[in-house]
Design an enzyme around this catalytic site. Structure first.
Site, PDB file in Angstrom:
ATOM      1  N   HIS A 136       0.925  -1.066  -0.134  1.00 27.47           N
ATOM      2  CA  HIS A 136      -0.048   0.123   0.226  1.00 27.47           C
ATOM      3  C   HIS A 136       0.886   1.197   0.178  1.00 27.47           C
ATOM      4  O   HIS A 136       2.289   1.247   0.394  1.00 27.47           O
ATOM      5  CB  HIS A 136      -0.843  -0.064   1.175  1.00 27.47           C
ATOM      6  CG  HIS A 136      -1.987   1.091   1.582  1.00 27.47           C
ATOM      7  ND1 HIS A 136      -1.646   2.436   1.637  1.00 27.47           N
ATOM      8  CD2 HIS A 136      -3.145   0.745   1.245  1.00 27.47           C
ATOM      9  CE1 HIS A 136      -2.926   2.888   1.786  1.00 27.47           C
ATOM     10  NE2 HIS A 136      -3.862   2.283   1.371  1.00 27.47           N
ATOM     11  N   ASP A 214       3.164  -4.337   8.154  1.00 27.37           N
ATOM     12  CA  ASP A 214       1.948  -3.610   7.943  1.00 27.37           C
ATOM     13  C   ASP A 214       0.764  -4.520   8.261  1.00 27.37           C
ATOM     14  O   ASP A 214       0.468  -5.151   7.257  1.00 27.37           O
ATOM     15  CB  ASP A 214       1.863  -2.859   6.480  1.00 27.37           C
ATOM     16  CG  ASP A 214       0.662  -2.179   6.326  1.00 27.37           C
ATOM     17  OD1 ASP A 214      -0.408  -2.345   7.006  1.00 27.37           O
ATOM     18  OD2 ASP A 214       0.519  -1.615   5.265  1.00 27.37           O
ATOM     19  N   GLN A 217      -4.494  -4.749   7.306  1.00 25.36           N
ATOM     20  CA  GLN A 217      -5.667  -5.446   6.637  1.00 25.36           C
ATOM     21  C   GLN A 217      -5.806  -6.690   7.476  1.00 25.36           C
ATOM     22  O   GLN A 217      -6.846  -7.244   7.618  1.00 25.36           O
ATOM     23  CB  GLN A 217      -5.255  -5.988   5.224  1.00 25.36           C
ATOM     24  CG  GLN A 217      -5.530  -4.560   4.425  1.00 25.36           C
ATOM     25  CD  GLN A 217      -6.824  -4.089   4.257  1.00 25.36           C
ATOM     26  OE1 GLN A 217      -7.796  -4.790   4.430  1.00 25.36           O
ATOM     27  NE2 GLN A 217      -6.893  -2.986   4.008  1.00 25.36           N
ATOM     28  N   LYS A 240     -10.174  -0.382  11.024  1.00 25.54           N
ATOM     29  CA  LYS A 240     -10.271  -1.498  10.264  1.00 25.54           C
ATOM     30  C   LYS A 240     -10.542  -2.837  11.260  1.00 25.54           C
ATOM     31  O   LYS A 240     -10.712  -4.038  10.551  1.00 25.54           O
ATOM     32  CB  LYS A 240      -9.045  -1.708   9.173  1.00 25.54           C
ATOM     33  CG  LYS A 240      -9.074  -0.638   8.227  1.00 25.54           C
ATOM     34  CD  LYS A 240      -7.859  -0.841   7.255  1.00 25.54           C
ATOM     35  CE  LYS A 240      -8.054   0.236   6.116  1.00 25.54           C
ATOM     36  NZ  LYS A 240      -6.921   0.225   5.147  1.00 25.54           N
ATOM     37  N   CYS A 378      -4.747   2.347  -3.756  1.00 30.13           N
ATOM     38  CA  CYS A 378      -3.364   3.048  -2.811  1.00 30.13           C
ATOM     39  C   CYS A 378      -2.295   1.793  -3.148  1.00 30.13           C
ATOM     40  O   CYS A 378      -1.541   1.740  -2.321  1.00 30.13           O
ATOM     41  CB  CYS A 378      -3.665   3.436  -1.579  1.00 30.13           C
ATOM     42  SG  CYS A 378      -4.730   4.562  -1.454  1.00 30.13           S
TER      43      CYS A 378
END
Length: 420
Positions: A136, A214, A217, A240, A378
Site C-alpha cells: 500500500h 503492515d 488489513q 479496520k 493505493c
C-alpha cells in the site's frame, strides 16, 4: 467513571453467526437506492458495533477530560481508561508490556513515525530498504521520502506476475549487508495474499535486518502474536478492526523504541523544558506529542474486546469459508478474473470484468445497494506491474453472509448483460 472491566465482556452470541452479529451494527440496518445494504468495502473501513458506539458516548457524557495533566476526578477517570486501552492493545498483540504500544492516528502515521524516528537516525547513503511488491502507498511513500532525506536506496522483492505471488524464495539473496530494514504487508489489500510473516522475519533477524509489518488489513481478521511473528515493528488502524477512526497502533520492540528520537515535539512527550533545550519522556509517551485521541483509544479497547469475545480463530475460519464460496461463484461468471492466488488468501477479492470498467461496475452495484470499491486501492505500482489501472474490490468482514455473496454475484451477472 468508565471502569475498564465494564467493556471487556460484550454481549455476543456463543456461536459464530454473522446474521446475528450483523444486528449489532446499526449502520448496516438501512436501505440504499431501495435495497437492503450489502457492505463489501471492509478493506477500506469496517462498521462499528453498538459496543463501541456506547463506549464512545459514555466517555463523552461522563468522563471527558484530558489525560495525564490533572488530578481532578474526570482527568483521573480519563487517564485510567486511556492507559487501560494501551494495556488492552498489548494483550491483543501479545506484546511483552504496554510500553511497547504507541498510539498514532493510524497505520500511515505509525509507519511515518518509524521512518522519521528510527530511519533518519539509523540509515545512511548506501544503505538499503527492502520492500515487497504488494505494498500500500502508506508502506511505500514514507520510505521513498526517507531515502531522499538520507541517501538510502529502495529495493523490491520480485513478483511472479503469472502466479501473482511474491518471490519469497529470493529473500535470502536480496538480504545483503546493505539492507537495514525489511518492510512488508501481512495481508495484501489488493491480492488478498497472506504473507509468511514469521518465516520472513526469522530470516531477516538472523541477518540483523530490522522488520516492520503492515497489519492494517490483517489485524481484524487473523490472529496476531508479535512474539510469534518475531517482528521489530507492527502497525494497524483502529477503524479496520471495528473501532473508531483517528486511532492507530505502532508496536515496537522496547529495545528499538529506546533508540528512537521523537518525531514531533510539544506537550506530553517531554521530561524537562528550558528556553534552549528539552529532554524527552521515555517510550511510548516520547512519541505521543499533544493531546492524544483519548475517546478513540477507549473505543478501540471496546472493539478489541468485541473481536476477542467472538474469537479471531473462529472469525478467520468463517471468512475463509465465505471467501471460498465467493471465489467459486465469481469465477463461474464469464469474463471475470479474480486477482491473486487461490491458496493462502483472505477475504479481499479484487477482480476485473471483461468489457466493463471497474468504476462502472461499482456504480452499477451501488444502485442495487451493494457497497464495493474501485480504483488502484493505493497500490498503483502493484497494479501497474500487473498491467492494470483499476479493479473492483469486494472485501469481507464478520457480518457478511452467503446471501451477501449471492447479491454480489447477481448484480455482477446483471452488469454483464447491461454493459454488453
Amino acid at each position: 467513571m468508565i471502569d475498564p472491566r465494564s467493556i471487556e465482556a460484550p454481549t455476543t452470541p456463543p456461536r459464530f453467526d454473522p446474521a446475528v452479529l450483523r444486528r449489532q451494527f446499526p449502520a448496516l440496518d438501512q436501505t440504499v437506492h431501495g435495497h437492503p445494504l450489502v457492505y463489501l468495502d471492509n478493506a477500506a473501513t469496517t462498521h462499528k458495533p453498538q459496543q463501541v458506539i456506547r463506549t464512545l458516548t459514555r466517555f463523552y457524557e461522563r468522563d471527558n477530560a484530558n489525560v495525564h495533566r490533572a488530578i481532578h476526578e474526570l482527568a483521573e477517570r480519563s487517564t485510567i481508561a486511556f492507559e487501560a486501552a494501551r494495556a488492552r492493545v498489548a494483550r491483543f498483540l501479545k506484546a511483552k508490556e504496554p510500553a511497547e504500544i504507541v498510539f498514532t492516528r493510524g497505520t500511515t502515521e505509525a509507519i511515518n513515525l518509524v521512518a522519521q524516528s528510527w530511519g533518519r537516525r539509523q540509515l545512511r547513503a548506501g544503505d538499503q530498504i527492502l520492500l515487497s511488491p504488494l505494498e500500500h502507498h502508506s508502506n511505500l511513500v514514507p520510505w521513498q521520502m526517507l531515502c531522499r532525506q538520507t541517501g538510502a536506496e529502495l529495493r523490491f522483492l520480485p513478483l511472479d506476475r503469472s502466479a501473482q505471488e511474491v518471490r519469497w524464495d529470493q529473500l535470502v539473496s536480496l538480504l545483503t549487508p546493505q539492507v537495514k530494514l525489511l518492510a512488508f504487508t501481512h495481508l495484501s489489500n489488493v491480492l488478498g495474499t497472506v504473507s509468511p510473516v514469521s518465516e520472513v522475519c526469522a530470516v531477516a533477524r538472523a541477518r540483523g535486518v530490522v522488520t516492520l509489518v503492515d497489519a492494517a488489513q490483517s489485524a481484524g481478521h487473523l490472529p496476531l502474536d508479535v512474539q510469534d511473528l518475531n517482528c521489530d515493528f507492527l502497525a494497524f488502524s483502529g477503524h479496520k478492526v471495528y473501532g473508531p477512526t483517528g486511532i492507530g497502533v505502532l508496536y515496537g520492540r522496547k529495545e528499538r523504541l529506546l533508540t528512537m528520537d521523537p518525531w514531533q515535539g510539544g506537550g506530553e512527550m517531554i521530561e524537562n523544558v528550558s528556553w534552549l533545550d528539552s529532554t524527552f519522556a521515555p517510550p511510548p509517551q516520547r512519541f505521543e506529542a499533544g493531546t492524544p485521541a483519548i475517546a478513540e483509544a477507549i473505543g478501540l479497547h471496546a472493539a478489541l474486546d468485541f473481536l476477542d469475545q467472538i474469537g479471531r480463530p473462529s472469525l478467520e475460519r468463517q471468512e475463509r469459508e465465505l471467501t471460498h464460496l465467493a471465489l467459486e461463484q465469481l469465477e463461474a461468471l464469464p469474463g471475470l478474473r479474480v486477482l491473486g492466488s487461490r491458496e493462502n488468501r483472505s477475504g479481499v477479492l479484487s477482480f476485473t470484468l471483461e468489457g466493463v470498467h471497474a468504476h462502472d461496475l461499482v456504480t452499477f452495484a451501488n444502485e442495487r445497494g451493494i457497497a464495493l470499491r474501485s480504483g488502484h486501492h493505493c497500490a498503483q505500482p502493484l497494479l501497474s506491474e500487473l498491467g492494470l489501472s483499476s479493479v473492483a474490490r469486494a472485501s469481507l468482514a464478520l457480518y457478511n453472509t452467503p446471501q451477501d455473496i449471492d447479491r454480489l454475484v447477481s448484480a455482477t451477472r446483471e452488469a454483464l448483460t447491461f454493459f454488453a
